[in-house]
Design a protein around this motif. Structure first.
Motif, PDB file in Angstrom:
ATOM      1  N   GLU A  57       0.817  -1.226   0.000  1.00 28.85           N
ATOM      2  CA  GLU A  57       0.000   0.000   0.000  1.00 28.85           C
ATOM      3  C   GLU A  57       0.849   1.274   0.000  1.00 28.85           C
ATOM      4  O   GLU A  57       0.284   2.377   0.039  1.00 28.85           O
ATOM      5  N   SER A  60       0.044   7.460   4.159  1.00 31.30           N
ATOM      6  CA  SER A  60      -0.022   6.923   2.801  1.00 31.30           C
ATOM      7  C   SER A  60       0.820   7.794   1.868  1.00 31.30           C
ATOM      8  O   SER A  60       0.483   8.956   1.615  1.00 31.30           O
ATOM      9  N   ARG A  77       2.527   2.480   2.504  1.00 36.11           N
ATOM     10  CA  ARG A  77       2.076   3.160   3.712  1.00 36.11           C
ATOM     11  C   ARG A  77       3.158   3.064   4.787  1.00 36.11           C
ATOM     12  O   ARG A  77       3.627   1.957   5.086  1.00 36.11           O
TER      13      ARG A  77
END
Ligand SMILES: [Zn+2]
Length: 378
Positions: A150, A165, A152
């Motif tokens: 992701e 993020s 992240r």
């Protein structure tokens, strides 16, 4: 599955490119020998790789024996350029990573305290550099845990950044990649160091404002199902300690093995705007032997635990300590061999990182981009 299926073809193409990466320059005949692919398959697939811009022909060997002349294949260094960042707690460096693993330093800046400001700065640098370079990836080394699927940042304890993020903060027209700095350092060593061509179990320990470890297990980086593996800096080494760590635990290894411990426990106040600069001043002090011997013992305590748990063949130290000299590394090794399980240390080597001018984190960020490019070969 049919052996001539498109999937097999793609895998063969990727494997050939990986092989050229590890052994360039190399002839088609050698590729055929190593991969067991027929010479005609190798000719066809390498032609595609040349047309796609990944590789190029470069000279030949066997000039004096007609009929045995072999053209060599090499990487097309400039075909894929990545913009790489080594996000440090105090200072960030950046550079350009080329397709053959070479990294050229671009500059550095003080790391903004706010993550939004950091990624705005990263975007400015990208916008400027992409005018002159064909940048195809942006790759970040992060001093913390990163969910790579992701993009992240789960937690960068020393920056106090949590659940960020990168994709939401950095709006760019090229793929973004990110990983923990110690994982990337381990990748950089695996890519560039000769001794790691055969060793499959190793640990890279980054010692900076925090302590991170990158784990190589069975020849691959081990990140764990939640991307938190290798956070050895937060293993508890003192159950009686009430010293709070940034991770909210008490008595973490990082509290005694980061450069902060050394600068805070030296008898005098050291010059410098941040821990990195103060640690650099400490290295220049003539009477630093005692503090570095104690620092070596603190570092050894964590290594003993890692060695007993994992039985690695190689421990690599990097970050800010690699230039501390033989006596520092000997002190660590003596302590580890004295206290770790005897059989666990039989094959163990402890050495500084091979990277001196460009950080292992930055080189690793470039390797991450290269691996992504190879994975996307079709
Ligand atoms: Zn901690």
């Amino acid at each position: 599955m049919k052996y001539n299926s498109p999937r097999i073809k793609v895998l063969n193409k990727q494997n050939i490119l990986k092989l050229i990466h590890d052994n360039h320059p190399i002839s088609r005949a050698e590729i055929s020998e190593i991969t067991d692919l027929t010479p005609s398959s190798v000719t066809r697939l390498t032609k595609e790789l040349i047309n796609d811009g990944y590789i190029r022909e470069k000279g030949s060997i066997g000039k004096n024996s007609p009929g045995r002349r072999r053209t060599l294949l090499d990487l097309n260094e400039n075909a894929f350029v990545s913009l790489v960042f080594d996000l440090g707690v105090n200072v960030t460096t950046f550079g350009l990573g080329y397709f053959n693993g070479r990294v050229v330093l671009g500059g550095s800046f003080e790391t903004p305290k706010q993550h939004k400001d950091f990624f705005a700065k990263a975007k400015d640098i990208y916008t400027k550099l992409k005018k002159e370079h064909k940048i195809t990836r942006i790759s970040f080394s992060i001093p913390g845990m990163v969910n790579m699927t992701e993009n992240r940042i789960l937690l960068a304890p020393n920056l106090h950044w949590q659940d960020i993020s990168i994709n939401n903060l950095l709006d760019v027209d090229v793929p973004i990649l990110a990983d923990n700095e110690a994982n990337l350092s381990m990748m950089a060593e695996k890519y560039h160091s000769k001794d790691l061509k055969k060793i499959k179990e190793a640990v890279f320990i980054v010692i900076r404002e925090g302590v991170g470890t990158g784990i190589l297990l069975d020849g691959k980086i081990y990140r764990g199902p939640s991307f938190t593996a290798g956070e050895a800096g937060h293993m508890t080494v003192d159950i009686r300690s009430h010293e709070k760590c940034h991770c909210s635990n008490e008595g973490c290894w990082e509290r005694v093995a980061s450069i902060n411990w050394a600068v805070e426990n030296y008898q005098e106040k050291l010059e410098g705007r941040n821990a990195i600069e103060r640690f650099a001043s400490l290295k220049k002090k003539k009477d630093n032997r005692k503090i570095f011997e104690e620092f070596a013992r603190n570092i050894a305590v964590g290594i003993i635990n890692i060695v007993n748990v994992m039985n690695p063949q190689l421990i690599i130290l990097g970050g800010e300590v690699q230039d501390l000299g033989e006596y520092f590394f000997n002190s660590i090794e003596t302590e580890v061999k004295k206290r770790a399980l005897r059989d666990a240390t039989k094959k163990l080597k402890i050495r500084p990182t091979v990277f001196e001018t460009v950080s292992s984190n930055l080189v690793g960020a470039a390797v991450l981009a290269i691996e992504d490019i190879i994975e996307k070969v079709r």
